[in-house]
Design a protein around this motif. Structure first.
Motif, PDB file in Angstrom:
ATOM      1  N   LEU A  19       0.833  -1.210   0.000  1.00 14.33           N
ATOM      2  CA  LEU A  19       0.000   0.000   0.000  1.00 14.33           C
ATOM      3  C   LEU A  19       0.861   1.251   0.000  1.00 14.33           C
ATOM      4  CD1 LEU A  19      -2.986  -0.587   2.438  1.00 14.33           C
ATOM      5  CD2 LEU A  19      -3.091  -0.247  -0.030  1.00 14.33           C
ATOM      6  N   ASP A  20       1.899   1.247   0.837  1.00 14.98           N
ATOM      7  CA  ASP A  20       2.791   2.409   0.921  1.00 14.98           C
ATOM      8  C   ASP A  20       3.412   2.716  -0.434  1.00 14.98           C
ATOM      9  OD1 ASP A  20       2.299   2.773   3.570  1.00 14.98           O
ATOM     10  OD2 ASP A  20       4.158   1.861   4.282  1.00 14.98           O
ATOM     11  N   MET A  21       3.638   1.662  -1.225  1.00 12.45           N
ATOM     12  CA  MET A  21       4.260   1.876  -2.533  1.00 12.45           C
ATOM     13  C   MET A  21       3.213   2.090  -3.628  1.00 12.45           C
ATOM     14  SD  MET A  21       7.483  -0.746  -2.394  1.00 12.45           S
ATOM     15  CE  MET A  21       6.520  -2.172  -1.961  1.00 12.45           C
ATOM     16  N   GLY A  22       1.933   2.129  -3.244  1.00 10.34           N
ATOM     17  CA  GLY A  22       0.898   2.445  -4.224  1.00 10.34           C
ATOM     18  C   GLY A  22       0.296   1.237  -4.924  1.00 10.34           C
ATOM     19  N   PHE A  23       0.557   0.035  -4.404  1.00  7.37           N
ATOM     20  CA  PHE A  23      -0.069  -1.153  -4.991  1.00  7.37           C
ATOM     21  C   PHE A  23      -1.296  -1.503  -4.162  1.00  7.37           C
ATOM     22  CE2 PHE A  23       4.384  -1.260  -6.104  1.00  7.37           C
ATOM     23  CZ  PHE A  23       4.321  -1.435  -7.485  1.00  7.37           C
ATOM     24  N   ASP A  24      -2.452  -1.473  -4.804  1.00  5.52           N
ATOM     25  CA  ASP A  24      -3.702  -1.580  -4.063  1.00  5.52           C
ATOM     26  C   ASP A  24      -4.027  -3.035  -3.730  1.00  5.52           C
ATOM     27  OD1 ASP A  24      -6.134  -1.352  -2.939  1.00  5.52           O
ATOM     28  OD2 ASP A  24      -7.139  -0.502  -4.695  1.00  5.52           O
ATOM     29  N   CYS A  25      -3.813  -3.411  -2.487  1.00  3.49           N
ATOM     30  CA  CYS A  25      -4.110  -4.791  -2.067  1.00  3.49           C
ATOM     31  C   CYS A  25      -5.348  -4.815  -1.176  1.00  3.49           C
ATOM     32  CB  CYS A  25      -2.916  -5.383  -1.332  1.00  3.49           C
ATOM     33  SG  CYS A  25      -2.433  -4.434   0.096  1.00  3.49           S
ATOM     34  N   GLU A  38      -2.679 -10.946  -3.694  1.00  2.00           N
ATOM     35  CA  GLU A  38      -1.936 -11.616  -4.754  1.00  2.00           C
ATOM     36  C   GLU A  38      -1.810 -10.711  -5.986  1.00  2.00           C
ATOM     37  OE1 GLU A  38      -3.647 -14.614  -7.171  1.00  2.00           O
ATOM     38  OE2 GLU A  38      -1.886 -15.891  -7.034  1.00  2.00           O
ATOM     39  N   HIS A  39      -2.920 -10.082  -6.380  1.00  2.00           N
ATOM     40  CA  HIS A  39      -2.879  -9.183  -7.546  1.00  2.00           C
ATOM     41  C   HIS A  39      -1.880  -8.056  -7.332  1.00  2.00           C
ATOM     42  CE1 HIS A  39      -7.073 -10.501  -9.064  1.00  2.00           C
ATOM     43  NE2 HIS A  39      -6.101 -11.197  -9.621  1.00  2.00           N
ATOM     44  N   ALA A  40      -1.936  -7.438  -6.152  1.00  2.00           N
ATOM     45  CA  ALA A  40      -1.039  -6.320  -5.857  1.00  2.00           C
ATOM     46  C   ALA A  40       0.412  -6.796  -5.865  1.00  2.00           C
ATOM     47  CB  ALA A  40      -1.401  -5.700  -4.508  1.00  2.00           C
ATOM     48  N   LEU A  41       0.641  -7.997  -5.324  1.00  2.00           N
ATOM     49  CA  LEU A  41       2.000  -8.525  -5.276  1.00  2.00           C
ATOM     50  C   LEU A  41       2.544  -8.788  -6.686  1.00  2.00           C
ATOM     51  CD1 LEU A  41       4.349  -9.454  -3.502  1.00  2.00           C
ATOM     52  CD2 LEU A  41       3.363 -11.746  -3.502  1.00  2.00           C
ATOM     53  N   ARG A  42       1.694  -9.363  -7.562  1.00  2.00           N
ATOM     54  CA  ARG A  42       2.117  -9.587  -8.963  1.00  2.00           C
ATOM     55  C   ARG A  42       2.472  -8.256  -9.637  1.00  2.00           C
ATOM     56  NH1 ARG A  42       0.885 -14.831 -11.009  1.00  2.00           N
ATOM     57  NH2 ARG A  42      -0.733 -15.851  -9.780  1.00  2.00           N
ATOM     58  N   ASP A  43       1.655  -7.255  -9.381  1.00  2.00           N
ATOM     59  CA  ASP A  43       1.899  -5.913  -9.926  1.00  2.00           C
ATOM     60  C   ASP A  43       3.273  -5.407  -9.495  1.00  2.00           C
ATOM     61  OD1 ASP A  43      -0.013  -4.976 -11.559  1.00  2.00           O
ATOM     62  OD2 ASP A  43      -0.915  -3.577 -10.112  1.00  2.00           O
ATOM     63  N   PHE A  44       3.498  -5.545  -8.173  1.00  2.00           N
ATOM     64  CA  PHE A  44       4.774  -5.114  -7.616  1.00  2.00           C
ATOM     65  C   PHE A  44       5.920  -5.888  -8.263  1.00  2.00           C
ATOM     66  CE2 PHE A  44       8.107  -6.242  -4.529  1.00  2.00           C
ATOM     67  CZ  PHE A  44       8.681  -4.983  -4.349  1.00  2.00           C
ATOM     68  N   LEU A  84      11.619  -6.208  -1.744  1.00  2.00           N
ATOM     69  CA  LEU A  84      10.842  -5.405  -0.788  1.00  2.00           C
ATOM     70  C   LEU A  84      11.767  -4.659   0.158  1.00  2.00           C
ATOM     71  CD1 LEU A  84       7.924  -7.816   0.184  1.00  2.00           C
ATOM     72  CD2 LEU A  84       7.649  -5.514  -0.751  1.00  2.00           C
ATOM     73  N   ASN A  85      12.804  -5.348   0.634  1.00  2.00           N
ATOM     74  CA  ASN A  85      13.724  -4.704   1.561  1.00  2.00           C
ATOM     75  C   ASN A  85      14.489  -3.567   0.909  1.00  2.00           C
ATOM     76  OD1 ASN A  85      13.032  -6.127   3.823  1.00  2.00           O
ATOM     77  ND2 ASN A  85      14.448  -7.806   3.363  1.00  2.00           N
ATOM     78  N   GLN A  86      14.870  -3.777  -0.363  1.00  2.00           N
ATOM     79  CA  GLN A  86      15.605  -2.719  -1.066  1.00  2.00           C
ATOM     80  C   GLN A  86      14.744  -1.463  -1.241  1.00  2.00           C
ATOM     81  OE1 GLN A  86      16.765  -4.862  -4.535  1.00  2.00           O
ATOM     82  NE2 GLN A  86      18.652  -5.642  -3.611  1.00  2.00           N
ATOM     83  N   LEU A  87      13.449  -1.693  -1.427  1.00  2.00           N
ATOM     84  CA  LEU A  87      12.564  -0.562  -1.705  1.00  2.00           C
ATOM     85  C   LEU A  87      11.849  -0.044  -0.459  1.00  2.00           C
ATOM     86  CD1 LEU A  87      10.998  -1.819  -5.014  1.00  2.00           C
ATOM     87  CD2 LEU A  87      12.387   0.221  -4.726  1.00  2.00           C
ATOM     88  N   ALA A  88      12.175  -0.651   0.682  1.00  2.00           N
ATOM     89  CA  ALA A  88      11.423  -0.337   1.891  1.00  2.00           C
ATOM     90  C   ALA A  88      11.323   1.163   2.138  1.00  2.00           C
ATOM     91  CB  ALA A  88      12.073  -1.018   3.088  1.00  2.00           C
ATOM     92  N   ARG A  89      10.114   1.589   2.367  1.00  2.00           N
ATOM     93  CA  ARG A  89       9.860   2.973   2.782  1.00  2.00           C
ATOM     94  C   ARG A  89      10.396   4.030   1.828  1.00  2.00           C
ATOM     95  NH1 ARG A  89       7.070   1.375   6.444  1.00  2.00           N
ATOM     96  NH2 ARG A  89       7.722  -0.221   7.893  1.00  2.00           N
ATOM     97  N   THR A  90      10.541   3.685   0.542  1.00  2.00           N
ATOM     98  CA  THR A  90      10.918   4.731  -0.413  1.00  2.00           C
ATOM     99  C   THR A  90       9.710   5.602  -0.716  1.00  2.00           C
ATOM    100  OG1 THR A  90      10.553   3.125  -2.148  1.00  2.00           O
ATOM    101  CG2 THR A  90      12.838   3.571  -1.538  1.00  2.00           C
ATOM    102  N   VAL A  91       8.556   5.001  -0.717  1.00  2.00           N
ATOM    103  CA  VAL A  91       7.342   5.768  -0.990  1.00  2.00           C
ATOM    104  C   VAL A  91       6.377   5.540   0.164  1.00  2.00           C
ATOM    105  CG1 VAL A  91       5.575   6.249  -2.701  1.00  2.00           C
ATOM    106  CG2 VAL A  91       7.644   4.998  -3.378  1.00  2.00           C
ATOM    107  N   VAL A  92       5.974   6.599   0.801  1.00  2.00           N
ATOM    108  CA  VAL A  92       4.958   6.471   1.840  1.00  2.00           C
ATOM    109  C   VAL A  92       3.902   7.524   1.588  1.00  2.00           C
ATOM    110  CG1 VAL A  92       4.454   6.613   4.309  1.00  2.00           C
ATOM    111  CG2 VAL A  92       6.583   5.572   3.542  1.00  2.00           C
ATOM    112  N   GLY A  93       2.670   7.147   1.743  1.00  2.00           N
ATOM    113  CA  GLY A  93       1.628   8.157   1.564  1.00  2.00           C
ATOM    114  C   GLY A  93       0.480   7.624   0.769  1.00  2.00           C
TER     115      GLY A  93
END
Ligand SMILES: [Zn+2]
Length: 381
Positions: free
Chosen positions: A108-114, A126-132, A152-161
């Motif tokens: 969600l933080d990265m904008g993938f709607d799960c 699952e859909h959001a994860l495939r998107d990611f 996920l760890n590499q991208l952690a908290r790069t986008v919040v909001g």
């Protein structure tokens, strides 16, 4: 371990040892050296009772110090950290746990709607994860394994909001339009069958909420909407099945009806609950709005004490995919509440308040009515 009975202060045995071990892992019980070694001699002592209550408080479960199936499952889910195990969509039995909630929050933080953060690995996750996975160039298999954890760890908290799910929920309400005609509402009288719920002053919860559900159903039908009850006058269904029923029916709303009881006869009043987890900081925005409307309509039309709205993680609220509210109308152990609730005219007023809240949920802001003023036509048979 299959948890069929409940455990409380004073109980002993291997199941108690397991509960104490789980509490210790969560840092809630610190006087245990090796809880599993206790086994048969493990005692559900005062410290265990305190730890269970603290855990229940954190998790939005009824705080009673008793470990039944729900508290046990919540304890089991709480031990998982993201990366501990491979996560995927298992339709027959959704994987549940804090690791799933953490994954959902990251997505969600990265904008993938799960959907909402509920700790259940469902089809939306699952859909959001495939998107990611597609976005970061990992094989899009919908399974959260080592390569995905690394990404996920590499991208952690790069986008919040952004709160995509809250926005989507309110968009669905606006899109549905103000007319109640054509909407499907699940009305859920709590308990049923041998489970009579709470008792007091010669009243039983299961019977009273069934009567109330029928009154709500009649009024909803008069507005042109469809209302389904989750059970008949003597039916039985567990909370998870009730939620599945609402989901597979594609309902717009779920309204669950209950009454409360307390050792103290002074305890009295009405409270409404919506899905939310205070510890994880999530809640259903539309569920909260709906609960707020229900609570305000009831308290404006009756003299029940206003015990306000609260976030809970009860299965029916958590597992339903649409705004859901659970109303505890009053305490059958309170002489005042019992007298009110035993009166059929009073129950009619409650039913009208609920339908008015449903109508207001769908009214655009500029057409919304003042609390307590909306009148809904009564079905004439
Ligand atoms: Zn109940």
């Amino acid at each position: 371990m299959v948890f069929e009975r409940t455990y409380r202060r004073g109980d002993t045995g291997p199941a108690v040892a397991e509960v104490r071990a789980k509490l210790a892992v969560l840092g809630l019980l610190d006087d245990v050296a090796d809880p599993l070694a206790e086994s048969d001699s493990a005692l559900f002592d005062e410290a265990t009772d305190r730890a269970v209550r603290l855990f229940q408080q954190q998790r939005g479960i009824t705080v009673d110090g008793i470990v039944g199936p729900q508290t046990y499952h919540a304890l089991d889910e709480a031990r998982w950290r993201l990366g501990d195990r491979i996560l995927s969509y298992v339709p027959a039995r959704l994987i549940a746990g804090d690791d799933v909630a953490a994954l959902q929050q990251r997505l969600l933080d990265m904008g993938f709607d799960c959907g909402r953060v509920d700790g259940l690995f469902g089809v939306e996750t699952e859909h959001a994860l495939r998107d990611f996975q597609r976005n970061v160039g990992v094989r899009a298999d919908g399974t959260c394994g080592p390569a995905t954890f690394k990404a996920l760890n590499q991208l952690a908290r790069t986008v919040v909001g952004g709160r995509p799910h809250a926005m989507r929920e309110s968009e669905a309400i606006v899109r549905a339009g103000p007319a109640l005609a054509g909407k499907l509402v699940i009305v859920d009288p709590g308990h049923g069958g041998p489970d009579r719920g709470v008792l007091g002053h010669g009243l039983d919860e299961a019977g009273l909420v069934y009567d109330l559900a029928s009154r709500v159903e009649g009024r909803l039908t008069a507005t042109g909407s469809s209302a389904f009850l989750t059970r008949g006058p003597d039916g039985v269904m567990d909370e998870v099945d009730r939620a599945n029923f609402a989901n597979s029916a594609g309902a717009d709303l779920v309204i669950s009806l209950h009454m409360d009881a307390h050792d103290n006869v002074e305890a009295a009043g009405c409270a409404s609950y919506y899905y939310g987890n205070e510890r994880l900081g999530h809640h259903s925005a539309m569920g909260e709005r709906f609960a707020d409307l229900v609570q305000r309509e009831i308290c404006a039309r009756t003299d029940l004490c206003d015990l306000r709205t609260h976030a809970k993680t009860w299965d029916l609220l958590r597992r339903t995919r649409m705004p859901a509210v659970r109303i505890e109308f009053g305490y059958l152990t309170s002489p005042g509440d019992a007298a009110r609730l035993s009166d059929a005219d009073f129950r009619d007023v409650l039913a009208e308040a609920i339908v008015a809240a449903v109508q207001r949920l769908y009214l655009p802001q500029d057409q919304d009515a003042d609390t307590g003023t909306l009148r809904i036509p009564v079905l004439r048979l």
